[in-house]
Design a protein around this motif. Structure first.
Motif, PDB file in Angstrom:
ATOM      1  N   GLY A 202       0.793  -1.221   0.000  1.00 44.60           N
ATOM      2  CA  GLY A 202       0.000   0.000   0.000  1.00 44.60           C
ATOM      3  C   GLY A 202       0.824   1.268   0.000  1.00 44.60           C
ATOM      4  O   GLY A 202       0.292   2.361   0.172  1.00 44.60           O
TER       5      GLY A 202
ATOM      6  N   GLU B 147      -8.989   1.293  -1.846  1.00 40.30           N
ATOM      7  CA  GLU B 147      -8.580   1.846  -0.551  1.00 40.30           C
ATOM      8  C   GLU B 147      -9.494   3.004  -0.168  1.00 40.30           C
ATOM      9  O   GLU B 147      -9.933   3.120   0.981  1.00 40.30           O
TER      10      GLU B 147
ATOM     11  N   THR C 116      -2.358   5.631  -3.561  1.00 40.64           N
ATOM     12  CA  THR C 116      -3.705   5.187  -3.230  1.00 40.64           C
ATOM     13  C   THR C 116      -4.319   4.428  -4.403  1.00 40.64           C
ATOM     14  O   THR C 116      -3.691   4.251  -5.448  1.00 40.64           O
TER      15      THR C 116
END
Length: 144
Positions: A43, A51, A47
């Motif tokens: 992650g 998410e 982004t």
């Protein structure tokens, strides 16, 4: 009430890149890419839509539950909600399959059964859960 966000994308899917801006300014030219969405499980590459969907779902659910707890005369001292959005490859494409909510709450004066009842009600009635009607939405709730 209307809220908006804007996405800009340049280039082909795997090598392109994009930015996302939100009306509030919480995201301003925030980067996203194929790698961030489908390859980087940490992650940290940026982004991605899933998410952001998870953040929206967790936030909506926590606010809805907060309202139900206040109506029950047992306002929350602390609610920590998380939504894990699962994406799977299907027939050469990708599909959002589920949003798994987990919740830990510190709620003085409530028993576990009533807490879980109100949490399940919030899961069913928060606007984002309703909007996600095409996927499985689960909840694991517990008192701290």
């Amino acid at each position: 009430m209307k809220r908006h966000a804007t996405a800009h994308w340049s280039g082909p899917l795997k090598d392109g890149k994009g930015t996302i801006d939100t009306q509030s300014g919480a995201l301003s030219s925030h980067g996203y890419s194929f790698k961030a969405r489908f390859e980087d499980e940490s992650g940290k590459a940026g982004t991605n839509p899933e998410e952001l969907l998870g953040a929206a779902h967790a936030g909506c659910f926590a606010m809805q539950l907060s309202a139900f707890l206040a109506m029950n005369d047992t306002p929350a001292e602390d609610l920590e909600a998380k939504a894990v959005v699962t994406v799977e490859e299907v027939d050469g494409g990708f599909e959002v399959k589920s949003s798994a909510l987990t919740l830990t709450g510190k709620v003085p004066g409530i028993d576990e059964a009533k807490f879980k009842e109100l949490a399940n009600k919030a899961k069913e009635e928060c606007p984002l859960s309703k909007a996600l009607g095409a996927i499985e939405v689960t909840l694991d709730a517990k008192l701290a």
